[in-house]
Each structure stands twice: as C-alpha cells, then as structure tokens.
Enzyme design. Structure first.
Site: not given
Ligand code: PGA
Length: 249
Positions: A173, A11-13, A212, A97, A99, A167
C-alpha cells in the site's frame, strides 16, 4: 523444471459493498472473451463471498477468503471458519497477511494452525510472509522470511495445492517495491526452502509477489525468476487495472 501456472489473486481487504460486484462481473466478461493464462482469484470481504461465488459460478475466476479461524466452529464471536468460507463458495483463503500479523497479533504458530484448518475445509491456502523495513535495513530479510516459511507452513501441506505470497511489509500500500534483484533473491530462497521441506510439491508451489503491484510494474515483476504470480491489493479493486495485471502473467 516444474511448469507452474501463475496465480493472480486480488485482496480486496475491507473494501467492497454489493455494488462492487459489478467489477467482478466485468472481469468475468473480459476473461470469457479472452481467457487468461494465469489462474485468477478475487478475495472480497466475507460479506460478499456468497454473492460473488454465485455470480462467478460459470466463470474461470476463483473466490477466496481473507482469513479463517483455526477451529471449525464454536464460541469465537466475529470469526469465520474454513468450513464456513467453503460453504459460502470460497475455494481458497489468504492466511497470515501482514496486516493480520501486525494488527491482530497473529504469530507463525497461529498461521500454521489456520493453514491446517484451510486443508480441513478443503481450501487452498495462500500463506503470506514478508519482512518489515527494519528487518530489511538491518540485513535480516532472508533470516526473517525463512523463519516465517518454516513456522507458518505445516508439514501437512506436502502433496496438496497451496501458495506462498512474499509481501515485504514496507511495500504494501505504499507504492514502493523492492528492486527486481531483491525480489528474485527472496523468491529463490523461498523456493529452496519449499523444495527442501516439501520435495516435488515444493517445486510446483506458486510463490506470489505482493506489495504495490500495479498495471505498470506487473509485467516486469512477473518475469522475475521464481515469481509465480501476484497478490494484489489496491489495484485489484478496479477491473480496468486488475485485468492488465492478469494479462501480464
Ligand atoms: P497492495 O496490497 O497491492 O495494495 O500494496 C497488497 C496486499 O496487501 O496483499
């Protein structure tokens, strides 16, 4: 026991410009030289989907979106439909997600409507769920995650390919991860709910762990019972790191 082919999805966000496509090319070359046992996906920002899909056309790497609108088209400025993602070359889409749940107010109902849209657009949905730190500290992890599984997944997923990504919000993150026992406890609970709800489809649905995941911890996490892959954020941006996670599956 159903054999599940793991899925490693990056997931490059909101990261990546045209120059970042070089990372995808390097990954494709590495996988052409030595194929992975897992399915491998990259979910770049929407602006790169068309170019990346063309670039990876001959490769084994799947391309996905990071979100879609529930409607196929209309007056929704700034949004993208499942049909548009598919038209750009995506074959899967990340939905719900944390976020988007936190920053864009997406509820389980919203995510369920988007999952139906993904099916309508012939995209494989990766539906994200996970507890906050407050939920975990108050002993509500299984309750919260179970409610998200029930609320975010439409009945129409029975018989189709989809994935669930567990998650923990506090692990995304942050460099923090749950213990392997904690990951197993949640994944086993999710498997139970999927089987109860979707029967044989639920037995074969990959349940990804995300939060992470990196080149160092991937092998241990991917060995945990009912972990069927990983959703990788930061460590998917550089091929050198991501390939190690892919190889660990
Ligand atoms: P991360 O993000 O690996 O940077 O913790 C995972 C995600 O949000 O899908």
């Amino acid at each position: 026991m159903t054999q599940i082919r793991p899925l490693i999805a990056g997931n490059w966000k909101m990261n990546g410009l045209t120059a970042s496509l070089a990372e995808a090319s390097t990954l494709a070359q590495a996988l052409a030289a030595q194929p992975a046992s897992a399915r491998v996906a990259l979910c770049p920002p929407a602006t790169l989907i068309t170019q990346m899909s063309r670039l990876l056309d001959e490769s084994a790497i799947l391309v996905g979106g990071q979100d879609c609108h529930a409607e196929p088209k209309g007056a929704f400025t700034g949004d993208i439909s499942a049909e548009m993602l598919a038209d750009a070359g995506a074959t899967m889409v990340i939905l719900g997600h944390s976020e988007r749940r936190a920053l864009c107010g997406e509820s389980d109902d919203t995510v369920r409507a988007k999952a139906l849209a993904a099916l309508r657009g012939a995209l494989e949905p990766i539906v994200c769920i996970g507890e906050t730190l407050t939920d975990r500290e108050s002993g509500r992890t299984l309750e919260v995650v179970s409610a998200q599984v029930r609320g975010s997944l439409p009945d129409a997923l029975a018989g189709v390919a989809f994935a669930v990504a567990y998650e923990p919000v506090w692990a995304i993150g942050t460099g923090l991860t749950p213990t392997l026992e904690q990951i197993e406890e949640v994944h086993v609970a999710i498997r139970g709910l999927l089987v109860e709800r979707f029967g044989t489809t639920g037995e074969g649905t990959p349940i990804l762990y995300g939060g992470s995941v990196n080149a160092k911890n991937a092998a241990d996490i991917l060995k945990v019972a009912e972990v069927g892959g990983a959703l990788v954020g930061g460590a998917s941006l550089k091929c050198d790191d991501y390939i190690q996670i892919v190889r660990a599956a």
